[in-house]
Design an enzyme around this catalytic site. Sequence first.
Site, PDB file in Angstrom:
ATOM      1  N   ASP A  98       0.853  -1.179   0.000  1.00 43.99           N
ATOM      2  CA  ASP A  98       0.000   0.000   0.000  1.00 43.99           C
ATOM      3  C   ASP A  98       0.892   1.232   0.000  1.00 43.99           C
ATOM      4  OD1 ASP A  98      -2.518   1.470   0.406  1.00 43.99           O
ATOM      5  OD2 ASP A  98      -3.220  -0.428   1.249  1.00 43.99           O
ATOM      6  N   ASP A 199      -3.159   4.567  -2.367  1.00 44.29           N
ATOM      7  CA  ASP A 199      -4.263   5.079  -1.561  1.00 44.29           C
ATOM      8  C   ASP A 199      -4.736   6.447  -2.060  1.00 44.29           C
ATOM      9  OD1 ASP A 199      -5.717   4.483   1.044  1.00 44.29           O
ATOM     10  OD2 ASP A 199      -4.957   6.480   1.496  1.00 44.29           O
ATOM     11  N   GLU A 254      -6.205   3.658  -6.095  1.00 45.38           N
ATOM     12  CA  GLU A 254      -7.520   3.771  -5.473  1.00 45.38           C
ATOM     13  C   GLU A 254      -8.050   5.155  -5.824  1.00 45.38           C
ATOM     14  OE1 GLU A 254      -9.829   3.591  -1.212  1.00 45.38           O
ATOM     15  OE2 GLU A 254      -8.109   4.873  -1.569  1.00 45.38           O
ATOM     16  N   HIS A 327     -11.219  -3.601   2.773  1.00 46.33           N
ATOM     17  CA  HIS A 327     -11.219  -3.255   4.200  1.00 46.33           C
ATOM     18  C   HIS A 327     -12.046  -2.011   4.516  1.00 46.33           C
ATOM     19  CE1 HIS A 327      -8.379  -0.654   2.315  1.00 46.33           C
ATOM     20  NE2 HIS A 327      -8.283   0.080   3.408  1.00 46.33           N
ATOM     21  N   ASP A 328     -12.534  -1.315   3.478  1.00 44.93           N
ATOM     22  CA  ASP A 328     -13.364  -0.120   3.699  1.00 44.93           C
ATOM     23  C   ASP A 328     -14.839  -0.400   3.472  1.00 44.93           C
ATOM     24  OD1 ASP A 328     -11.144   1.509   4.153  1.00 44.93           O
ATOM     25  OD2 ASP A 328     -10.947   2.006   2.026  1.00 44.93           O
TER      26      ASP A 328
HETATM   27  O1  TEU Z   1      -9.810   4.998   1.494  1.00 47.83           O
HETATM   28  C1  TEU Z   1     -10.290   6.146   0.911  1.00 47.83           C
HETATM   29  C2  TEU Z   1     -11.718   6.266   0.593  1.00 47.83           C
HETATM   30  O2  TEU Z   1     -12.027   6.989  -0.307  1.00 47.83           O
HETATM   31  C3  TEU Z   1     -12.808   5.613   1.359  1.00 47.83           C
HETATM   32  O3  TEU Z   1     -12.966   4.297   1.090  1.00 47.83           O
HETATM   33  C4  TEU Z   1     -12.763   6.010   2.823  1.00 47.83           C
HETATM   34  O4  TEU Z   1     -11.814   5.332   3.547  1.00 47.83           O
HETATM   35  C5  TEU Z   1     -14.045   5.846   3.558  1.00 47.83           C
HETATM   36  O5  TEU Z   1     -14.529   4.570   3.474  1.00 47.83           O
HETATM   37  C6  TEU Z   1     -14.963   6.954   3.220  1.00 47.83           C
HETATM   38  O6  TEU Z   1     -16.249   6.715   3.551  1.00 47.83           O
HETATM   39  C7  TEU Z   1      -8.445   4.890   1.744  1.00 47.83           C
HETATM   40  C8  TEU Z   1      -8.170   3.670   2.580  1.00 47.83           C
HETATM   41  O7  TEU Z   1      -8.534   2.513   1.870  1.00 47.83           O
HETATM   42  C9  TEU Z   1      -8.860   3.804   3.893  1.00 47.83           C
HETATM   43  O8  TEU Z   1      -8.740   2.663   4.694  1.00 47.83           O
HETATM   44  C10 TEU Z   1      -8.267   5.002   4.596  1.00 47.83           C
HETATM   45  O9  TEU Z   1      -8.969   5.250   5.787  1.00 47.83           O
HETATM   46  C11 TEU Z   1      -8.290   6.249   3.731  1.00 47.83           C
HETATM   47  O10 TEU Z   1      -7.900   6.020   2.394  1.00 47.83           O
HETATM   48  C12 TEU Z   1      -7.329   7.270   4.276  1.00 47.83           C
HETATM   49  O11 TEU Z   1      -6.022   6.849   4.078  1.00 47.83           O
END
Ligand code: TEU
Length: 555
Positions: A98, A199, A254, A327-328
């Site tokens: 990542d 990210d 992402e 994971h989100d």
């Molecule tokens: O995620 C960014 C993102 O746009 C979303 O998925 C966000 O985390 C959230 O779910 C908004 O509702 C990335 C990572 O995957 C996430 O785990 C981090 O928290 C975020 O960036 C910040 O680094």
Amino acid sequence: MEKTWWKEAVVYQIYPRSFMDGNGDGIGDLKGITSKLDYLKELGVDVIWLSPVYRSPNDDNGYDISDYCAIMEEFGTMGDFDEMLSGIHKRGMKLVMDLVVNHTSDEHAWFQESRKSRDNPYRDYYIWRKGTNGGPPNNWGSFFSGSAWQYDAPTEMYYLHLFSKKQPDLNWDNPKVRTEVFSMMDWWLRKGIDGFRMDVISLISKKPGLPDGIAPSGAFYADCGCANGPNVHAYLQEMNRKVLSRYDMMTVGECAGVTVEEAKRYASLDGRELNMVFQFEHVGLDDDIHGKWTDRRTDLKALKQTLSRWQTELSGKAWNSLYFGNHDQPRSLSRFGTDHKDYRTACAKMLATCLHMMQGTPYVYQGEELGMTNCPFKSIEDVRDIESLNAYRELTEAGTFSKEEMMRFIRLRGRDNARTPMQWDKTKNAGFTQGKPWIMVNPNYTEINAAAQIKDPDSVFSYYKKLIALRKQMKIIVYGEYELLEADHDTLYVYTRSLNGEKLLVICNFSAQETPYTIPQEFCGGRVLVGNYGREERVQGEILLKPYEALAVLG
Ligand code: TEU
Ligand code: CA
């Protein structure tokens, strides 16, 4: 289309905190991962994407990095990392790390310097502005609730943080920042890693002048509108020239807020930027006025329409990544299907078929290959995720939702659903740890676990193995053209793939109802390649699909 290993690969995402605890402190770690590499080899995946393992104060579970070239103490040492990496390579797999460079931790040395004085050499590594009318510089909201600006007393100015206030945004317009990031990437690539998942890379180029956004009615804060900002492609092309093009590696960006048109640039097949992007459209279809905090369900027709647009629009121009969970996101089974006991095995296999037969590189999120489900968190004390905790506080204090309502939404959509410990076996704590797990274990681990599934030919795990193996045998699964059939059907998702005169039909029943379907002429008498019920080898005429049945038929 040019054939490359990353188009033919299946990627498995590990969320290290929740994968396997090697030392009994209740937190997953690198030694734990190393001890499970044979499991991943058995599954047949080619690439492991590891969520952040760098040094971090863990405000956002490692997405707040204080040292990019050190390992988080809780996860182990650089020696443990090297051992894991060589274990991965020894088994013929690859490692994608990542890369979190939209922001750092506020405890990163750069930020510690930056906040000291207005003329500190690191000042312009971050985005500092004076307040307006005794408040923040503009109306941007943070993705984790509240303002995106934090006042910092030493210099009496605000810094921008699109995520938590412990995640200050880097200033990518500063060439020094880009140089630092590129040399850090080089350092890891020289160590032998095989790629990066980047990210929120779509947010790195902020709108010039940082103008106010338009807040939705009733809301206090606005979206920053920074997605696909003015210089993002220039910065990625520079990164590509200076770093990426010098290695045989894989990249996935992402890209929150990415459109099909933008994705054609980020992930163009000419290789000027990235290999592929994660788009967000299909995981936003069940959002409502308060974003994810709702009990709305994804409408299948909308899902078909969205995924089909990405399939056909990128075809021949750019490359898709395929995912239903990470994971989100909540658990894909609970969200797009059902975790009801009677159907969950069939349904998990159906969703896997639907995704893995599309054009693009499929991603398996840890536990998805077992049919892991959302978690029955009882109260806010069970919740660990900063996004859910902040939203719970903000929305209940504002009276938008009651506490009970918010907990219900968290159980449906909260990120912790995907972060409960991996369910290895039916012993205490699902075999994840000998200690006290940092987050609760889903109580269904006695029934849903790896040990019970590895040797069972009818398990979700065995089915994933089959899908992954098929992709390696058949080019049509990787490269075939996609076409949607039955666009208006409410509960069936049907599509075809075609390559060099060969054709493949994919039929997925997204409901618990038995549903009739007439096999199109050109597939009549076709051979069933894979399916989740013991169906006869050849199909023709009208067939009655079982609940959550999936079939792939060769023409
Ligand atoms: O995620 C960014 C993102 O746009 C979303 O998925 C966000 O985390 C959230 O779910 C908004 O509702 C990335 C990572 O995957 C996430 O785990 C981090 O928290 C975020 O960036 C910040 O680094
Ligand atoms: Ca541990």
